[in-house]
Structure formats: structure tokens, C-alpha cells
Enzyme design. Sequence first.
Site, PDB file in Angstrom:
ATOM      1  N   SER A 153       1.123  -0.881   0.005  1.00 16.48           N
ATOM      2  CA  SER A 153      -0.117   0.194  -0.367  1.00 16.48           C
ATOM      3  C   SER A 153       0.738   1.309   0.058  1.00 16.48           C
ATOM      4  O   SER A 153       1.876   1.543   0.555  1.00 16.48           O
ATOM      5  CB  SER A 153      -0.823   0.330   1.282  1.00 16.48           C
ATOM      6  OG  SER A 153      -1.232   1.155   1.233  1.00 16.48           O
ATOM      7  N   TYR A 169      -2.374  -1.269  10.753  1.00 14.02           N
ATOM      8  CA  TYR A 169      -2.113  -1.220   8.769  1.00 14.02           C
ATOM      9  C   TYR A 169      -0.670  -0.700   8.405  1.00 14.02           C
ATOM     10  O   TYR A 169      -0.533  -1.292   7.469  1.00 14.02           O
ATOM     11  CB  TYR A 169      -3.413  -0.925   8.345  1.00 14.02           C
ATOM     12  CG  TYR A 169      -3.529  -1.010   7.149  1.00 14.02           C
ATOM     13  CD1 TYR A 169      -4.306  -2.073   6.770  1.00 14.02           C
ATOM     14  CD2 TYR A 169      -3.266   0.327   5.691  1.00 14.02           C
ATOM     15  CE1 TYR A 169      -4.531  -1.913   5.182  1.00 14.02           C
ATOM     16  CE2 TYR A 169      -3.940  -0.180   4.931  1.00 14.02           C
ATOM     17  CZ  TYR A 169      -4.360  -1.335   4.251  1.00 14.02           C
ATOM     18  OH  TYR A 169      -4.226  -1.171   2.556  1.00 14.02           O
TER      19      TYR A 169
END
Length: 281
Positions: free
Chosen positions: A173, A186
Site C-alpha cells: 500500500s 495497517y
Amino acid sequence: MPTTKEFIEKDTDKEQDMNIQPEYERAYDLQTQKLLDKVAIITGGDSGIGRAVAVHFARHGADVVICYHENEEDAETTRKLVEEKGRKALLFAGDIGDEAVCKDIVEKTIAVFGKIDILVNNAAEQHPKDDIREISAEQLTKTFTTNIFSMFYLTKACVPHFKPGCNIINTTSVTAYKGNPKLIDYSSTKGAIVSFTRALAASLADKGIRVNGVAPGPIWTPLIPSTFDAEHVKKFGQDTPMGRAGQPAEVAPAFVFLASEDASYISGQVIHPNGGYVLNG
């Protein structure tokens, strides 16, 4: 392919005089289906980026195993979309944070298709918190188990079935590079995935297995409205240089490229479909 030693034989600046001619075209370039008759396992394949990857893989001739946790309705829709492309889709429901489930996915794939060519480690979860003190031990464990431990479990199960030319693609990401103050756990898992990709690529290179990653920026998937409040969703993606969020269909082609022979000399790398952020990673 000749070795580097074999290249150094004749001093010339003309291609026509080279003792070994550079390869400027390959037969596969003539194929419209870059993944013809390949078999791919895709985690989180029921929706979002996973669904887009499944559909794009099918469009390029691959059969897919769609792994999902609980959303059977979305998974069935993805199966239908794959089958409309003329390819087979096997659904598998389960928690990939459980190593036994990951082994079962691989065993069923081999039983149905007889091989595995591509593993797409894509599934993830996120739980925004305003302060690190709000991240419980339970949440921390669950996020790491789903987002990175599962990649270890599935890779361990797949590698014995891989042959030279097989490959692994991991979804990391933009948060691995930019960070996100509300997604500390995350973002940490996504950073771990980058390191996992690089280390695994080095480990499997001598087996002819490539490992790469894709680091999407803000992409419009069910993960966004399900985890952020309405105000955040309203502005989602507007801070990118392109001024908008991306669509899963704008990310999936990166997976097709990395899975295909077009990327035969690429391993340990990450592609960044992120709306224009320059991250140098």
C-alpha cells in the site's frame, strides 16, 4: 538465454555485428491472452482490487481460485464475472489467518486444477484509530495475522508446487511509504509486506520464481466506506496529485503485467498505481 560471459566476445557498436543478437521480440507478444491456461490463487478475491484482478486474469486466459472470508454474495458475483470470460473459478471461504486454512486452499487448488502458477496475496483488513493507545493487542494481532502472516502461510504451502516461471504478487500500500496517522498498525503490516517481497524474491530467484508487489494508493473499494466515516469518504483520494481516488480496474493491469512473461526480468519490485505520488520505493 546466454550468460553474461557469452555476450562479451566481439567489440562492435552495430547490432547486426553482435555475435549474439539481442532479443527484440518474443512470440508471446502476439498473444492477446498473456496468462493463457494459468492457474491463480487470489486472496480477498470477492471484491475490490481482488475482484478486478480475478476478472483481468480471466480476460487474459487464467483460471482463478477466489479466496474470501465471509461475503459469499460478492464472491459469487466475482465467480460469475470470471465465468463470463470463459474461464473457471473455484470459490474458497475461510480465514487465511489460520495456517490450516491456507494449506487447505492449496490442496483443493491442486486437486481441482492440478497446478498453481500464480499466488496473489491480496486480502487485508484495517481498523482506523485516532491514537496508538486505542489499538488493542487483539486488533494488533488480528491485523498482522490477516495482512502479513497469511502471506507466509500461503507461500509456504504453494512453493512446493511451484515450477520455474511461477510467480507471487503481494498487495502492499501507499501507506507503507507515506504512513497514515489513523492506520498505524495497517501501515506497519504494509511496510512488512514490502520487506517480505524483497527478501522472498532473493530467496526464490534461483528456483526461477519471481516475487513482486503492487502498492495501490487510495482506491475505491468496499474497505473504504466500511472503515471510514462519511466525511472521510466524501474527500477520499482528493489529496492525490490527480485529485481523485482510483478504481480497481486501474490497479489490476499491474498484476497482469507482473504475472505475465512481460515481467520475466522483474523480481523484488513494487509498482505504484497511486494517483501520482512520487515515493521512490
